[in-house]
Design an enzyme around this catalytic site. Structure first.
Site, short mmCIF file in Angstrom:
data_model
loop_
_atom_site.label_atom_id
_atom_site.label_comp_id
_atom_site.label_asym_id
_atom_site.label_seq_id
_atom_site.Cartn_x
_atom_site.Cartn_y
_atom_site.Cartn_z
N ASP A 57 9.30 -3.73 -0.32
CA ASP A 57 9.71 -2.27 0.01
C ASP A 57 9.19 -1.89 1.37
O ASP A 57 7.95 -1.41 1.84
CB ASP A 57 8.58 -1.69 -1.14
CG ASP A 57 8.78 0.12 -1.13
OD1 ASP A 57 9.64 0.34 -0.87
OD2 ASP A 57 7.90 0.71 -1.26
N ALA B 149 0.76 -1.18 0.07
CA ALA B 149 -0.06 -0.12 0.04
C ALA B 149 1.00 1.18 -0.02
O ALA B 149 1.90 1.36 0.52
CB ALA B 149 -0.97 -0.01 1.31
N PRO B 150 0.41 2.30 -0.73
CA PRO B 150 -0.67 2.59 -1.62
C PRO B 150 -0.74 2.00 -2.84
O PRO B 150 -1.86 1.79 -3.36
CB PRO B 150 -1.07 3.99 -1.45
CG PRO B 150 0.29 4.53 -1.36
CD PRO B 150 1.12 3.65 -0.70
N GLY B 151 0.07 1.28 -3.49
CA GLY B 151 0.22 0.75 -4.67
C GLY B 151 1.17 1.15 -5.73
O GLY B 151 0.83 0.70 -6.78
N GLY B 152 2.03 1.93 -5.27
CA GLY B 152 3.02 2.46 -6.40
C GLY B 152 3.76 1.43 -6.89
O GLY B 152 3.97 1.39 -8.24
N LYS B 153 4.42 0.50 -6.21
CA LYS B 153 5.38 -0.44 -6.86
C LYS B 153 4.40 -1.38 -7.31
O LYS B 153 4.76 -2.07 -8.41
CB LYS B 153 6.19 -0.96 -5.78
CG LYS B 153 6.93 -0.22 -4.91
CD LYS B 153 8.27 0.35 -5.36
CE LYS B 153 9.12 1.24 -4.27
NZ LYS B 153 8.29 2.17 -3.80
N ARG C 199 -5.38 0.41 5.00
CA ARG C 199 -4.25 0.62 3.70
C ARG C 199 -4.54 -0.46 2.69
O ARG C 199 -4.28 -0.20 1.59
CB ARG C 199 -3.03 0.52 4.47
CG ARG C 199 -2.47 1.82 5.32
CD ARG C 199 -1.16 1.83 5.56
NE ARG C 199 -0.02 1.79 4.61
CZ ARG C 199 0.24 3.18 4.02
NH1 ARG C 199 -0.17 4.10 4.20
NH2 ARG C 199 1.18 2.89 3.16
N CYS D 211 13.01 3.81 1.97
CA CYS D 211 13.32 5.46 1.56
C CYS D 211 13.92 5.75 2.88
O CYS D 211 13.70 7.07 3.27
CB CYS D 211 12.00 6.09 1.28
SG CYS D 211 10.72 5.66 2.39
N GLU E 14 -0.70 -6.08 1.80
CA GLU E 14 -0.81 -5.24 2.80
C GLU E 14 -1.22 -5.67 3.98
O GLU E 14 -2.22 -5.99 4.17
CB GLU E 14 -1.35 -3.69 2.14
CG GLU E 14 -1.46 -2.60 3.33
CD GLU E 14 -0.16 -2.19 3.82
OE1 GLU E 14 0.90 -2.02 3.14
OE2 GLU E 14 -0.03 -2.06 4.99
#
Ligand code: SAM
Length: 461
Positions: A182, A116-120, A143, A235, A138
């Site tokens: 991630d 979540a939120p779903g970028g990757k 989320r 990150c 997730e």
């Protein structure tokens, strides 16, 4: 923006590629970078979507673009139609990492563990072979709902959204060809974008994150096939969450590190772990046009066993009923249909094969695309079908201007006189936003209530 505390910046001293002056400057500058990645099955021309902005490509992503300023995405109907996903540019490097380590010409089984939120997940869906199966997981329930909504808007049939703890994946022993972790992290890479987070940073939290990252990786690694690829990213700039985790992985699992080829003009910093000289990649906002990010790739050693045949089968929609759905779908796709809680679900053949096993072992939030409810005479089509990439191109549709499109997305009444009666897709710039039902004297707006635009305002003139 608050200045970066020395307790934090002291920890950066000596990190590969760290340049204190430019790093401080870029954080003080308040510069905001906006980037997005197109859903190429819906939109291929980023400049046409944002005619008032300058649009430039993200160098390591085929469909990634920078925008010269941040538009109001809420008031852009193309956003609601799933034409693009707003994603930070450094993290789009996952695409290049996958291209260099996995065989993307083959259908693969892939897991995005912390999704979540779903970028990757949307990125992975876009680069994987279309007959691949992607599990987007997730652990945090609300989320997972957000993830399911974003996956629905992206529109692909071959994604299963799950809501599980990483340890649950041990039940799927040696199952996935690719796992992306991630991981949740201390977040220092996003300080420029989210200055509030600066006050929450502490070295204790870095250590807690590092332990949690190790636990997550240890939990999920049994689910990776020998020969399969693990991508680990954060990150955070912290060594404890980046290089130290690489070393720990090598010491505890049968993994080999996969170095990546970089182009010098990308200005990505190659880092080498202290104990085992493993290669990872650091992104600093003063050097790349993006936020702070770290990524490293590994391959599991050993030979993959022959895949076990799934014995369980799905109960598919009987052919007579399936024939009623076919006219709503793209003609070129091989669709499998099943009935779940009275609703028709469209799956890819690969997913239909795997779903019984996934259902047995995981908590599934969403699988494939919901087509809708079959009644005696009609299909009551679902919103997921409207924004999917498997919907037919020749269904009744009405192209709306910007003002009407925003009225539709606010779930307000629409006056669509003189048009054909029945279900119709509401479109903006040729992209489907959802359904409306045109009746003799009024139009019923079927945009989902929970998704409607609540914010006051309008698009820029
Ligand atoms: N991959 C996402 C994307 O690109 O949109 C961002 C993921 S974010 C960095 C990390 C995610 O891990 C969060 O959604 C968070 O809820 C989840 N998470 C938190 N604790 C976790 C845990 N113990 N195990 C697995 N995931 C966790």
């Amino acid at each position: 923006m608050p200045s970066l505390p020395s307790a934090f910046t002291d920890t950066l001293q000596g990190l590969p590629g760290y340049r204190p002056g430019p790093f401080m400057e870029v954080h003080a500058s308040g510069e905001r970078i906006t980037s997005l990645r197109l859903q190429p099955l819906k939109a291929t021309d980023a400049a046409a979507l944002f005619p008032r902005l300058t649009v430039t490509p993200v160098p390591w992503s085929r469909y990634g673009y920078y925008l010269s300023s941040r538009p109001s995405f809420t008031f852009d109907p193309s956003f609601h139609a799933g034409a693009y996903y707003v994603q930070e540019a450094s993290s789009m490097f996952l695409e290049e990492a996958l291209r260099q380590t996995a065989d993307l010409q083959q259908p693969l089984k892939a897991l995005d563990l912390c999704a979540a939120p779903g970028g990757k997940s949307t990125l992975m869906q876009g680069v994987l072979h279309p007959q691949s199966l992607l599990v987007a997981n997730e652990v945090i329930k609300p989320r997972a709902s957000l993830l399911a909504d974003n996956i629905a808007r992206w529109g692909a049939e071959n994604v299963v959204v799950t809501n599980n703890d990483p340890r649950d994946f041990a039940r799927l022993e040696e199952y996935f060809d690719v796992i992306v972790a991630d991981a949740p992290c201390s977040g220092s890479g996003l300080f420029r974008r989210d200055p509030e987070a600066i006050n929450e940073w502490s070295q204790e939290n870095v250590m807690l994150c590092s332990q949690r990252q190790q636990r997550i990786l240890a939990d999920v690694l049994p689910a990776l096939k020998p020969g399969g690829v693990l991508v680990y990213s954060t990150c955070s700039y912290a060594r404890e969450e980046d290089e130290a985790v690489m070393d720990w992985l090598l010491e505890n699992f049968e993994l080999e590190n996969c170095p990546l080829q970089l182009l010098p003009e990308w200005h990505i910093v190659e880092t080498v772990s202290p104990r085992h000289r493993l290669h990872g990649y650091r992104f600093y906002p003063d050097q790349v046009k993006g936020e702070g990010f770290f990524i490293a790739c590994f391959r599991k050693k050993g030979m993959a066993a022959l895949p076990k045949k799934n014995r369980a089968h799905l109960s598919l929609l009987p052919p007579r009923e399936a024939a009623r759905i076919i006219p709503w779908l793209k003609k070129d796709g091989a669709h499998v249909m099943m009935l779940h809680n009275g609703e028709v679900i469209i799956l890819t053949p690969a997913m239909a094969e795997e779903l019984p096993l996934l259902q047995k072992n995981l908590y599934i939030r969403k699988a494939g695309v919901k087509a809708g409810q079959l009644t005696a005479k009609d299909l009551v089509p679902d919103h997921q079908l409207a924004v999917s990439t498997c919907i037919g191109a020749d269904l009744p549709a009405i192209e709306l201007g910007l003002e009407d499109a925003l009225r539709y997305l606010r779930k307000e009444d629409l006056q669509l006189n003189g048009t054909q009666k029945g279900w119709a897709l509401m479109r903006y710039n040729g992209m489907n936003m959802g359904w409306a039902k045109i009746l003799p004297n009024r139009t019923n707006n079927y945009y989902p209530k929970e998704m409607r635009i609540l914010k006051a305002g309008t698009a820029e003139p």
